[in-house]
Motif scaffolding. Structure first.
Motif, mmCIF file in Angstrom:
data_model
loop_
_atom_site.group_PDB
_atom_site.id
_atom_site.type_symbol
_atom_site.label_atom_id
_atom_site.label_comp_id
_atom_site.label_asym_id
_atom_site.label_seq_id
_atom_site.Cartn_x
_atom_site.Cartn_y
_atom_site.Cartn_z
ATOM 1 N N LEU A 238 0.869 -1.171 0.000
ATOM 2 C CA LEU A 238 0.000 0.000 0.000
ATOM 3 C C LEU A 238 0.908 1.223 0.000
ATOM 4 O O LEU A 238 1.807 1.337 0.843
ATOM 5 C CB LEU A 238 -0.906 0.024 1.230
ATOM 6 N N TYR A 239 0.686 2.123 -0.942
ATOM 7 C CA TYR A 239 1.516 3.328 -1.017
ATOM 8 C C TYR A 239 1.330 4.151 0.255
ATOM 9 O O TYR A 239 0.220 4.344 0.733
ATOM 10 C CB TYR A 239 1.123 4.155 -2.243
ATOM 11 N N ASN A 240 2.457 4.612 0.808
ATOM 12 C CA ASN A 240 2.503 5.485 1.987
ATOM 13 C C ASN A 240 2.264 4.739 3.301
ATOM 14 O O ASN A 240 2.137 5.356 4.356
ATOM 15 C CB ASN A 240 1.477 6.626 1.874
ATOM 16 N N TYR A 241 2.240 3.411 3.258
ATOM 17 C CA TYR A 241 1.989 2.614 4.465
ATOM 18 C C TYR A 241 3.003 2.959 5.564
ATOM 19 O O TYR A 241 2.633 3.101 6.735
ATOM 20 C CB TYR A 241 2.077 1.128 4.110
ATOM 21 N N HIS A 242 4.272 3.082 5.182
ATOM 22 C CA HIS A 242 5.317 3.303 6.188
ATOM 23 C C HIS A 242 5.167 4.654 6.876
ATOM 24 O O HIS A 242 5.542 4.804 8.038
ATOM 25 C CB HIS A 242 6.715 3.187 5.551
ATOM 26 N N ARG A 243 4.608 5.653 6.166
ATOM 27 C CA ARG A 243 4.384 6.959 6.796
ATOM 28 C C ARG A 243 3.075 6.981 7.576
ATOM 29 O O ARG A 243 2.966 7.612 8.624
ATOM 30 C CB ARG A 243 4.330 8.071 5.733
ATOM 31 N N ALA A 244 2.052 6.313 7.031
ATOM 32 C CA ALA A 244 0.694 6.433 7.581
ATOM 33 C C ALA A 244 0.456 5.595 8.825
ATOM 34 O O ALA A 244 -0.455 5.891 9.605
ATOM 35 C CB ALA A 244 -0.325 6.047 6.505
ATOM 36 N N LYS A 245 1.256 4.542 9.044
ATOM 37 C CA LYS A 245 0.880 3.564 10.070
ATOM 38 C C LYS A 245 0.823 4.149 11.477
ATOM 39 O O LYS A 245 -0.123 3.866 12.224
ATOM 40 C CB LYS A 245 1.780 2.329 10.015
ATOM 41 N N GLU A 246 1.783 4.997 11.841
ATOM 42 C CA GLU A 246 1.759 5.561 13.196
ATOM 43 C C GLU A 246 0.594 6.524 13.357
ATOM 44 O O GLU A 246 -0.091 6.535 14.377
ATOM 45 C CB GLU A 246 3.089 6.271 13.503
ATOM 46 N N GLU A 247 0.366 7.369 12.329
ATOM 47 C CA GLU A 247 -0.733 8.328 12.374
ATOM 48 C C GLU A 247 -2.084 7.614 12.432
ATOM 49 O O GLU A 247 -2.999 8.030 13.140
ATOM 50 C CB GLU A 247 -0.660 9.237 11.139
ATOM 51 N N ALA A 248 -2.191 6.517 11.660
ATOM 52 C CA ALA A 248 -3.449 5.748 11.643
ATOM 53 C C ALA A 248 -3.737 5.161 13.020
ATOM 54 O O ALA A 248 -4.887 5.145 13.466
ATOM 55 C CB ALA A 248 -3.369 4.637 10.595
ATOM 56 N N ARG A 249 -2.708 4.690 13.688
ATOM 57 C CA ARG A 249 -2.913 4.114 15.022
ATOM 58 C C ARG A 249 -3.268 5.197 16.041
ATOM 59 O O ARG A 249 -4.068 4.972 16.936
ATOM 60 C CB ARG A 249 -1.667 3.333 15.446
ATOM 61 N N LYS A 250 -2.661 6.363 15.892
ATOM 62 C CA LYS A 250 -2.982 7.469 16.812
ATOM 63 C C LYS A 250 -4.427 7.921 16.630
ATOM 64 O O LYS A 250 -5.145 8.171 17.595
ATOM 65 C CB LYS A 250 -2.042 8.663 16.538
ATOM 66 N N LYS A 251 -4.846 8.050 15.369
ATOM 67 C CA LYS A 251 -6.195 8.551 15.075
ATOM 68 C C LYS A 251 -7.248 7.450 15.094
ATOM 69 O O LYS A 251 -8.442 7.726 14.987
ATOM 70 C CB LYS A 251 -6.213 9.236 13.697
ATOM 71 N N HIS A 252 -6.781 6.189 15.162
ATOM 72 C CA HIS A 252 -7.697 5.040 15.100
ATOM 73 C C HIS A 252 -8.552 5.110 13.826
ATOM 74 O O HIS A 252 -9.752 4.842 13.847
ATOM 75 C CB HIS A 252 -8.594 4.973 16.348
ATOM 76 N N GLN A 253 -7.872 5.447 12.730
ATOM 77 C CA GLN A 253 -8.592 5.581 11.461
ATOM 78 C C GLN A 253 -7.597 5.514 10.304
ATOM 79 O O GLN A 253 -6.494 6.037 10.400
ATOM 80 C CB GLN A 253 -9.317 6.932 11.419
ATOM 81 N N ILE A 254 -8.003 4.860 9.231
ATOM 82 C CA ILE A 254 -7.184 4.816 8.018
ATOM 83 C C ILE A 254 -8.051 5.192 6.820
ATOM 84 O O ILE A 254 -9.203 4.757 6.730
ATOM 85 C CB ILE A 254 -6.530 3.419 7.828
ATOM 86 N N ILE A 255 -7.504 6.028 5.936
ATOM 87 C CA ILE A 255 -8.223 6.465 4.731
ATOM 88 C C ILE A 255 -7.543 5.832 3.526
ATOM 89 O O ILE A 255 -6.317 5.929 3.371
ATOM 90 C CB ILE A 255 -8.206 7.999 4.602
ATOM 91 N N ILE A 256 -8.331 5.188 2.672
ATOM 92 C CA ILE A 256 -7.772 4.533 1.479
ATOM 93 C C ILE A 256 -8.142 5.347 0.246
ATOM 94 O O ILE A 256 -9.322 5.669 0.031
ATOM 95 C CB ILE A 256 -8.302 3.091 1.336
ATOM 96 N N MET A 257 -7.129 5.679 -0.550
ATOM 97 C CA MET A 257 -7.312 6.431 -1.788
ATOM 98 C C MET A 257 -6.770 5.624 -2.956
ATOM 99 O O MET A 257 -6.350 4.474 -2.781
ATOM 100 C CB MET A 257 -6.632 7.797 -1.678
ATOM 101 N N GLU A 258 -6.743 6.242 -4.145
ATOM 102 C CA GLU A 258 -6.325 5.489 -5.332
ATOM 103 C C GLU A 258 -4.859 5.658 -5.708
ATOM 104 O O GLU A 258 -4.198 4.691 -6.046
ATOM 105 C CB GLU A 258 -7.210 5.876 -6.534
#
Length: 579
Positions: A238-258
């Motif tokens: 998934l593109y940007n997974y390495h950047r997004a993972k910590e933020e996603a866990r903090k916000k308890h939310q993940i947004i998927i785009m194209e």
């Protein structure tokens, strides 16, 4: 150089596996252990047990087992050393990870991509990159974003990168395998020419591919994407997974785009918990990666028909894993990049903060397909909506959807409920029964003996004294490793043993089978003696059968007599033991 076991044990002993695992996924306390949904298989009910006492986790469905290192390694899809470094940082134990690193079998490809990115980044910062930078600035991407996302430029030359890589003595075959170089009439040339280069990263942040975009009014393909290689598998990324993972866990939310530009644009307005599917249909592997980050998922694909199709496909894959996503649909066929540029940050944040639930999304689709002024089509619409409502697992959402459908169509609530096959407010998740294999007494004895070898050094000593051979290869090897660990350390601890086994996948798998037995921890030495005798009996029977087989084919009388005596000795020993 490897990290020594004493340091590994020090790191692990300074951590609590319950704290670590619960920082990734919810755990519920039941008795001595904690339980959660296993992230390592398609699990819909809590199958994973985390033991505070033993400092290990075990899944009773898929058999996954490990300690804190193994959990982080498998959960984040990182190397063992990287998992150790993460744990060391949490435990405040210093280790030099660079010294400990070992050569990766695809290291040359990683090195080639690292060099190519430096080359492309250097190009965009020269006079030759002036127009490309102007294009990016017109697209409202400043120097900070260009640097942070590693954006570069391939030159309008046939072989500028190829020459650089050749000068570093890379073999032609590895260059072609990298996907950065192609061969035409026995001549090597660059695949990317005169394009803005958006690096594609693996789950750990290493460059493994590119998304090359035209920028100077060219009429050729808008994008050229990297072909798949040994290190670039679209369905596993998934593109940007390495950047997004910590933020996603903090916000308890993940947004998927194209696409990458959507992610980068969202990043410029402070939305950093986004990933993209890299131009491929969103599949099971990517859904599993998403579930590791959060079960609160928003789908924000392009607003066109292709984006609608991608949204439907992602919903299917996520629902298979028990995730019910929310959906954002953008007007005028916009993608997130264009929408943010045209409508601004606040308008986009309003969309993200007010997504449709899955029933609202499906309702809006169905309303566009049926003429609700026609009685027959209205009936079809209602029946289809009832089927969709029937598939909802969330009791509250199901109840709200029933009431809403009744209010909008005038159909009695009780009639709608009567059409449901899965009755409203009944949401019992039945954990699939694990297939119980009938074990003969010998295999059972091996398993139970090993289980208690993990509990007591006395049992290990009994094993050392009485057992020379375990019948089953996997258990034989695991018992040998337990014995070896004890001889080296003078104690037995399952969590430390897992670190000791490290890459011994077969032994860890066998260990998972053993720990999932969940037997009482108290050792009954009479039972241990029974297990040892059963294993000895099996070995003697096997040996006797070997002698009998040889006896049948042997023609020499003396040798026949010798074999018969050996078989008879074994039989007598067994009869004496039975008395």
């Amino acid at each position: 150089m490897k990290i020594d076991n004493n340091t590994l044990n020090e790191i692990r002993n300074n951590l609590d596996i319950v704290d670590i695992v619960s920082s990734y996924l919810p755990l519920t306390s039941k008795g001595k252990n904690y339980f959660g949904v296993c992230p390592f298989h398609d699990d819909h009910s809590p199958s994973m047990s985390v033991s505070k006492e033993k400092q290990i986790y075990t899944c009773f469905s898929c058999g996954a087992t490990g300690n804190v290192f193994k959990f982080i390694q498998d959960y984040e899809n990182i190397s063992f050393l990287e998992a150790v470094k993460k744990c060391a940082d949490i435990a405040h134990v210093y280790i030099d990870i660079e010294q400990a690193k070992e050569k990766n079998k695809h290291q040359e490809l990683y090195d080639i991509y690292e060099l190519s990115q430096k080359f492309y980044q250097n190009n965009i910062n020269t006079q030759l990159g002036k127009k490309a930078k102007e294009y990016l600035k017109n697209r409202k991407l400043d120097e900070t974003i260009i640097k942070e996302f590693g954006i570069g430029l391939s030159l309008n030359e046939m072989d500028s990168l190829t020459k650089l890589l050749k000068s570093k003595k890379y073999d032609d075959k590895i260059l072609i395998r990298s996907g950065l170089v192609n061969e035409n009439n026995y001549t090597l040339n660059d695949v990317y020419r005169n394009r803005i280069m958006f690096p594609l990263y693996d789950l750990n942040g290493k460059v493994i591919g590119y998304n090359g975009r035209v920028y100077n009014g060219e009429t050729e393909n808008k994008y050229v994407n990297s072909k798949e290689t040994d290190i670039f598998k679209k369905r596993e990324l998934l593109y940007n997974y390495h950047r997004a993972k910590e933020e996603a866990r903090k916000k308890h939310q993940i947004i998927i785009m194209e696409g990458p530009m959507d992610i980068i644009r969202a990043h410029t307005i402070g939305i950093k918990n986004c990933v993209a599917a890299l131009g491929t249909a969103f599949g099971k592997e990517q859904a599993m990666l998403v579930r590791k980050l959060s079960s609160n998922v928003i789908l924000c694909f392009d607003g066109d028909d292709a984006g609608l199709k991608a949204t439907k496909g992602a919903i299917v894959e996520l629902q298979k894993l028990g995730i019910t996503p929310k959906i954002v649909r953008l007007e005028n066929n916009s993608d997130p990049d264009d929408y943010i540029i045209k409508n601004g940050k606040d308008a986009f944040l309003n969309k993200i903060n007010n997504p449709m639930n899955i029933m609202e999304f499906k309702e809006s689709l169905l309303k566009s397909e049926y003429n609700l002024n026609n009685t027959e089509e209205l009936a079809n619409y209602i029946n289809t909506m009832i089927k969709e409502i029937d598939n909802i697992d969330d009791d509250i959402l199901k109840s709200v959807s029933i009431n809403k459908l009744s209010k909008e169509t005038g159909v009695d609530i009780e009639l709608i409920k009567s059409k449901l096959t899965k009755k409203e407010t009944v949401n019992i998740q039945v954990k699939p029964k694990k297939e119980i294999k009938k074990l003969n007494k010998y295999i059972k004895s091996e398993q139970y003996l090993i289980y208690y070898m993990l509990q007591s050094v006395d049992v290990i000593k009994m094993y050392q004294k009485k057992i020379t051979h375990m019948p089953t290869e996997a258990y034989r090897h695991l018992a040998f490793q337990i014995d070896l660990f004890y001889k080296e350390h003078g104690f037995i601890n399952t969590a430390d043993l897992i670190t000791y086994l490290n890459d011994d996948i077969d032994s860890i798998k066998a260990l998972g089978e053993i720990t999932s037995l969940n037997l009482p921890n108290e050792v009954n030495y009479d039972e241990i003696d029974d297990y040892l005798n059963n294993i000895k009996e099996y070995n003697e029977k096997s040996q006797a059968n070997i002698y009998k087989d040889k006896l049948r084919s042997e023609v020499d009388y003396k040798k026949k007599l010798e074999l018969a005596n050996k078989a008879l000795e074994i039989k007598k020993r067994r009869e004496e033991n039975d008395r």
